[in-house]
Scaffold this active site. Sequence first.
Site, PDB file in Angstrom:
ATOM      1  N   ASP A  27       4.136 -15.854  48.754  1.00 58.68           N
ATOM      2  CA  ASP A  27       3.050 -16.421  48.148  1.00 58.68           C
ATOM      3  C   ASP A  27       3.483 -16.611  46.577  1.00 58.68           C
ATOM      4  OD1 ASP A  27       0.407 -17.480  46.351  1.00 58.68           O
ATOM      5  OD2 ASP A  27      -0.154 -15.649  46.728  1.00 58.68           O
ATOM      6  N   ASP A  29       1.679 -16.626  42.731  1.00 58.31           N
ATOM      7  CA  ASP A  29       0.853 -16.435  42.047  1.00 58.31           C
ATOM      8  C   ASP A  29       0.343 -14.745  42.220  1.00 58.31           C
ATOM      9  OD1 ASP A  29       0.957 -18.754  40.609  1.00 58.31           O
ATOM     10  OD2 ASP A  29      -0.339 -19.414  40.962  1.00 58.31           O
ATOM     11  N   ASP A 200      -1.459 -11.804  48.068  1.00 60.45           N
ATOM     12  CA  ASP A 200      -2.233 -10.993  47.511  1.00 60.45           C
ATOM     13  C   ASP A 200      -3.888 -11.583  47.514  1.00 60.45           C
ATOM     14  OD1 ASP A 200      -3.564 -12.612  44.845  1.00 60.45           O
ATOM     15  OD2 ASP A 200      -1.883 -12.974  45.349  1.00 60.45           O
TER      16      ASP A 200
END
Length: 280
Positions: A27, A29, A200
């Site tokens: 991922d 961001d 996250d």
Amino acid sequence: MADQQPAAAARGAQQHARRLHAAAFFDLDKTIIATSSATAFSKGFLAQGLLTRRSVVASAYAQLAYLLGGADEASTERLRAALARTVVGWDVETVSTIVRDTLHESIDPTVYAEAVELIAAHQAAGRDVVVVSASGSEVVEPIAAMLGADAFVATRMAVADGRYTGEIDFYAFGENKAVAIRELAAARGYDLAASFAYSDSVTDAPMLTAVGHGHVVNPDRALRRLAAEHGWDVLTFRRPVPLRQLDTQVRVTTGAVLAGVAVVVVLAWWWRRRRRGRPT
């Protein structure tokens, strides 16, 4: 589950190397970078007249809600909707030019050193690295290239006559990330059971469950609980460091190693000559 430090995770990435063609999916961001890639270029868009100060405030508010909201589905959807409304009518080539020209200024300072180390560890183990993001492809593609990734998955905005319509052809979010990963695996021959994923966000659970080795980064309570249920490793990234600084550190370290090797070679040569010169 006890937190696994990034250095240990990097060693684990090496130890899990297999002959199977595996990949590592990251991922973007708040996993590779400590901010939202979609709004990191606001300064450049404002300077070129694509954004008004009012739209900058709205975009900043959406980003703040995203950053403080634990990147849940509601906050991510608000950010997506705000950005989709904002870009209606923007010239695609202008956007690509701004992203390319301000890439290092906008993204460099936000990159987690721990993420860069893991990317390097996976590539050293022979795995492809794939950046997977809900941001638009015009933003994600150059960031992925800057990081040395082998491929990327991103949102595709609808375009007509060279301008964004505000519609979305493919939204790389939630289950769609897992779908895109499976399609990419089929096309490139990845063994997903041998592959890795890092995120996250609890909304990336489908991506994490699509591979054999899931990892969560800086998780909130809900994601940490989910990680415990699935046996996913928990990583903590704390060091956003400019890529140029990391490059310098790599060069310095490499130079020191080479210098050490040179000293050893010279000493070995000297010792051999000394022994040959001794009388028998």
